[in-house]
Design an enzyme around this catalytic site. Sequence first.
Site, PDB file in Angstrom:
ATOM      1  N   ARG A 238       0.859  -1.170   0.000  1.00  0.00           N
ATOM      2  CA  ARG A 238       0.000   0.000   0.000  1.00  0.00           C
ATOM      3  C   ARG A 238       0.904   1.232   0.000  1.00  0.00           C
ATOM      4  O   ARG A 238       1.784   1.354   0.844  1.00  0.00           O
ATOM      5  CB  ARG A 238      -0.880   0.022   1.246  1.00  0.00           C
ATOM      6  CG  ARG A 238      -1.662  -1.265   1.472  1.00  0.00           C
ATOM      7  CD  ARG A 238      -2.818  -1.419   0.521  1.00  0.00           C
ATOM      8  NE  ARG A 238      -3.592  -2.628   0.805  1.00  0.00           N
ATOM      9  CZ  ARG A 238      -4.624  -3.032   0.081  1.00  0.00           C
ATOM     10  NH1 ARG A 238      -5.015  -2.336  -0.963  1.00  0.00           N
ATOM     11  NH2 ARG A 238      -5.275  -4.140   0.397  1.00  0.00           N
ATOM     12  N   CYS A 239       0.733   2.114  -0.937  1.00  0.00           N
ATOM     13  CA  CYS A 239       1.663   3.238  -1.104  1.00  0.00           C
ATOM     14  C   CYS A 239       0.934   4.573  -0.949  1.00  0.00           C
ATOM     15  O   CYS A 239       0.124   4.951  -1.803  1.00  0.00           O
ATOM     16  CB  CYS A 239       2.335   3.163  -2.471  1.00  0.00           C
ATOM     17  SG  CYS A 239       3.499   4.502  -2.793  1.00  0.00           S
TER      18      CYS A 239
ATOM     19  N   SER B 143      -5.957   0.381  -7.542  1.00  0.00           N
ATOM     20  CA  SER B 143      -4.646   0.392  -8.191  1.00  0.00           C
ATOM     21  C   SER B 143      -4.754   0.843  -9.639  1.00  0.00           C
ATOM     22  O   SER B 143      -3.914   1.612 -10.131  1.00  0.00           O
ATOM     23  CB  SER B 143      -4.021  -1.013  -8.132  1.00  0.00           C
ATOM     24  OG  SER B 143      -3.892  -1.458  -6.805  1.00  0.00           O
TER      25      SER B 143
ATOM     26  N   SER C 149      -7.968  -9.695  -8.138  1.00  0.00           N
ATOM     27  CA  SER C 149      -8.773  -9.507  -6.931  1.00  0.00           C
ATOM     28  C   SER C 149      -9.576 -10.771  -6.682  1.00  0.00           C
ATOM     29  O   SER C 149     -10.298 -11.232  -7.566  1.00  0.00           O
ATOM     30  CB  SER C 149      -9.721  -8.317  -7.102  1.00  0.00           C
ATOM     31  OG  SER C 149     -10.680  -8.278  -6.074  1.00  0.00           O
ATOM     32  N   ILE C 150      -9.475 -11.327  -5.469  1.00  0.00           N
ATOM     33  CA  ILE C 150     -10.230 -12.550  -5.190  1.00  0.00           C
ATOM     34  C   ILE C 150     -11.721 -12.269  -5.049  1.00  0.00           C
ATOM     35  O   ILE C 150     -12.543 -13.173  -5.152  1.00  0.00           O
ATOM     36  CB  ILE C 150      -9.702 -13.254  -3.930  1.00  0.00           C
ATOM     37  CG1 ILE C 150      -9.991 -12.431  -2.671  1.00  0.00           C
ATOM     38  CG2 ILE C 150      -8.235 -13.576  -4.039  1.00  0.00           C
ATOM     39  CD1 ILE C 150      -9.799 -13.200  -1.386  1.00  0.00           C
ATOM     40  N   ASP C 151     -12.102 -11.000  -4.805  1.00  0.00           N
ATOM     41  CA  ASP C 151     -13.511 -10.668  -4.583  1.00  0.00           C
ATOM     42  C   ASP C 151     -14.334 -10.660  -5.866  1.00  0.00           C
ATOM     43  O   ASP C 151     -15.569 -10.689  -5.796  1.00  0.00           O
ATOM     44  CB  ASP C 151     -13.634  -9.285  -3.926  1.00  0.00           C
ATOM     45  CG  ASP C 151     -13.053  -9.257  -2.529  1.00  0.00           C
ATOM     46  OD1 ASP C 151     -12.905 -10.339  -1.943  1.00  0.00           O
ATOM     47  OD2 ASP C 151     -12.747  -8.164  -2.034  1.00  0.00           O
TER      48      ASP C 151
ATOM     49  N   HIS D 294      -7.963 -14.824   5.674  1.00  0.00           N
ATOM     50  CA  HIS D 294      -6.962 -14.716   4.617  1.00  0.00           C
ATOM     51  C   HIS D 294      -6.540 -16.057   4.029  1.00  0.00           C
ATOM     52  O   HIS D 294      -5.735 -16.083   3.095  1.00  0.00           O
ATOM     53  CB  HIS D 294      -5.732 -13.961   5.140  1.00  0.00           C
ATOM     54  CG  HIS D 294      -5.956 -12.484   5.217  1.00  0.00           C
ATOM     55  ND1 HIS D 294      -6.702 -11.896   6.216  1.00  0.00           N
ATOM     56  CD2 HIS D 294      -5.563 -11.478   4.409  1.00  0.00           C
ATOM     57  CE1 HIS D 294      -6.730 -10.593   6.023  1.00  0.00           C
ATOM     58  NE2 HIS D 294      -6.057 -10.308   4.935  1.00  0.00           N
TER      59      HIS D 294
ATOM     60  N   GLN E 232      -8.305 -17.608   2.235  1.00  0.00           N
ATOM     61  CA  GLN E 232      -8.870 -17.534   0.888  1.00  0.00           C
ATOM     62  C   GLN E 232      -7.899 -16.926  -0.117  1.00  0.00           C
ATOM     63  O   GLN E 232      -8.018 -17.164  -1.320  1.00  0.00           O
ATOM     64  CB  GLN E 232     -10.167 -16.710   0.907  1.00  0.00           C
ATOM     65  CG  GLN E 232     -11.249 -17.308   1.778  1.00  0.00           C
ATOM     66  CD  GLN E 232     -12.336 -16.305   2.131  1.00  0.00           C
ATOM     67  OE1 GLN E 232     -13.251 -16.073   1.359  1.00  0.00           O
ATOM     68  NE2 GLN E 232     -12.233 -15.694   3.303  1.00  0.00           N
TER      69      GLN E 232
ATOM     70  N   ARG F  26     -21.437 -46.735 -21.392  1.00  0.00           N
ATOM     71  CA  ARG F  26     -21.140 -46.214 -22.731  1.00  0.00           C
ATOM     72  C   ARG F  26     -22.096 -46.757 -23.803  1.00  0.00           C
ATOM     73  O   ARG F  26     -21.963 -46.414 -24.972  1.00  0.00           O
ATOM     74  CB  ARG F  26     -19.700 -46.559 -23.117  1.00  0.00           C
ATOM     75  CG  ARG F  26     -18.645 -45.898 -22.221  1.00  0.00           C
ATOM     76  CD  ARG F  26     -17.239 -46.296 -22.673  1.00  0.00           C
ATOM     77  NE  ARG F  26     -16.221 -45.687 -21.831  1.00  0.00           N
ATOM     78  CZ  ARG F  26     -15.659 -44.498 -22.044  1.00  0.00           C
ATOM     79  NH1 ARG F  26     -16.047 -43.776 -23.086  1.00  0.00           N
ATOM     80  NH2 ARG F  26     -14.727 -44.037 -21.240  1.00  0.00           N
TER      81      ARG F  26
END
Length: 893
Positions: free
Chosen positions: A180-181, A213, A256-258, A415, A417, A587
């Site tokens: 985070r900047c 970002s 992003s995981i969200d 976290h 996740q 089959r």
Amino acid sequence: MWYLEVLSVQWLLWVMLGVSLMFWFRRKSSGGDSLTAFEREERVMSAKDAANASSSPMEQHPSVDPTKMGVGRAIAMLTSSGDAQANTSSSTMEQHPPVHPTKMGVGRAIAVLTSGGDAQGMNAAVRATVRVGLYTGAKVYFVHEGYQGLVDGGDNIRPATWESVSMMLQMGGTVIGSARCQDFRTKEGRTKAACNLVKLGITNLCVIGGDGSLTGANQFRTEWSVLLADLVTAGKITKAEAKSSSHLNIVGMVGSIDNDFCGTDMTIGTDSALHRIMEIVDAITTTAQSHQRTFILEVMGRHCGYLALVAALACGADWVFIPEMPPEEGWEEHLCRRLIDQRGRGSRLNIIIVAEGAMDRKGVPITCDVVKQVSAVYYTSTSRLMSRSLLIISVSVQLVSKQLGFDTRTTILGHVQRGGTPSAFDRILASRMGVEAVMALLEATPDTPACVVSLSGNMAIRLPLMECVQVTKDVTIAMAEGHYEDAVKLRGKSFMNNWDTYKMLAHVHPPEAKSGVNIAILNVGAPCAGMNAAVRSAVRTGLLHGHQMLAVHDGFDGLAHGNIEPIGWSGVAGWTGKGGSFLGTKRTLPQGFLKEISQNIAEFKIHALIIIGGFEAFSGGLQLMQARENYEELCIPIVVLPATVSNNVPGSDFSVGADTALNTITMTCDRIKMSAAGTKRRVFIVETMGGYCGYLATMAGLASGADAAYVYEDPFNIHDLTVNVEHLVEKMKTTVKRGLILRNEKCNTNYTTDFIFSLYSEEGKGVFDCRKNVLGHMQQGGTPSPFDRNFGTKMGMKSILWLTDKLKESYRHGRFFSNSPDSACVLGLKRRALVMQPLAELKEVTDFEHRIPKEQWWLKLRDILKILAKYNINLDTSEMASLEHVIKKRETV
């Protein structure tokens, strides 16, 4: 005489001058003079020396270090060349052939960074960006620690090499770091970042992160010219440097995981996060069943309920709370009634999924943390909202645990996740996006807006970055204003489909009025993960429409021998997360049992048929349709749901079960690569399933970083095998001393797995040794992946909805009768949507001898596989994505 006066010396000189000028103009119009590159450089350098000699004494520097004498000259030449090219491109575009892909990036530099929260698959995106950038001839740089590294510069911005991204593909998180900047939020920080990029000649930036970002990257690009002007004024860069870096190209990939970024079906990391969630839910299910417990699980998703929603579909949860659609007033009592109904139907457990950003219609948060602390309610003057939330949840928990007497537990996944190995889907998605991002950067012009590479269906597309950001913001505004239906729509078609599927299957009270329709469902062909999820969804959707659902055991063989029985709501409970086929599958094709099948269809009064399976299901459905001329009982609507690990059913880009098999192969290859990395100088030959279809081998090769993948659809010969061996010999000279070769089981009759193993072993003597693995039936087993659970659930529901409409159309004179070609279809995912395609039409595009479609979309990805393995081939850029647009205003929804 007059001609003696004409033939004078002056006249001859004028003629010679005219001829010289004519030749000069002809040579100029044909693309330049005949000077060599060295002569042109000498001429430019001489001109620059003459210009320096004519300048004032104050500007001359005779004492300059010889190692610095060339500084600025190469830049000047590149700039001059670039300007000339820009000025003449419009007039000579038709005369010049397109630039070869390996030359597109020559003289250019690309930087790649990851920012914001980490997500599985980011490393795969970085790897693809680096390798494809190097393939195009560009210089590629890592930016370590996100925007902070961009601001700090120095060792945080380092050149990337081919070997530096090796073994990165299967690693979670981001190897190059993310931070985070706060500095980048200020103009001063962005000015420092611009200076660092200009000094390295970087004018192309690839950002992998979330909407924050990417928004920061767009702001950086927007004020780029202002930042350069400030740097020139401050004397930190020269005017020449500013001119050579006059504009900045930005391309984003959403990590992003969200899955909270509008404009893409899936963001990098989402599928892997779902894998982590389902692993935990499956584990919790076993203990919940043992003790008849109710579990409340909180998953990530502060502003987006995608993870919670899809997890609820994938595990058959009883209730889900998501931010986009808060529950109605009185939801507490409704929840308790649903739990009671489920227990009354024989269920031994209840699962409730809560997104961390869930709230009620009054804006009061609904969280697992609140539920856990119900017994310790306290009130403070500074937390009225929390106190109110605790009171509401307290009522709900008291109803569940005291009035209902249910043993309730809560679990917050947190976290976990974000961690772990990326899924095959995320690796392939990130690799495709990385390729598209590099192409978008190199094709960009100063007028091209910053774009984001997205996924729509199975297609990589480019969308304007700020349009996507605006729609994402519109979702938040819609939720804040209480426009929840708009919020769901703005999330996109994929989110809407998931929500509609959940609403349909969340009902537990089938209507008392019956439709009089009997729908039979059967599995055909080899078993695969996800079949049971499709059956469960179809059965429950059919029951909700008042139909009677009939389970046919053992495929067409069971249909011919009357192995048919009704199946109810509780009969499919818990099927979503189970592998294999509970109905049983064979089959056997119907061709030899048509009379018996038609008799049983009449006896059991079957009005429609759902066939779930692979190529046998497709062929069987086609045989039933063609037999309608002789058997009137077969004139009923028929739908085929593709379900096979081979992914070879015509009419669908994906089949249920293929994703699970792909993950099995990929994870096995990861372990094999670790073994090879430990022993050094070892090459593994791995055989995959798929029949003649090379989908598994190709996609697993892309997901595991294979050096080659042999498939039937891409013919190869002994020369190709020799090239592959030589490629591995050269690879062993680098720091990457291992190899992985995948072979589809029927790619070639003569070049068997044993032959290829022997060939590599013989030719690699003294350089590397070989091992072989045949994965076999493990590819058909295991619990279904989240994708296959969700895909099978949607397909099952869609099939019932289509059959219901078809039956309404075909009811006439007191009976159902359907014999038109469009009454027997394959339900499949094509490009961006689920579509129905008549079996009769698909027959024309099918290679029945080899049991594959004549055209397969994934073959275009083989070039990417080869390029990422460092083969110097020609990448087909003719079908690269063009810039599209998304909805920009809520009012248009």
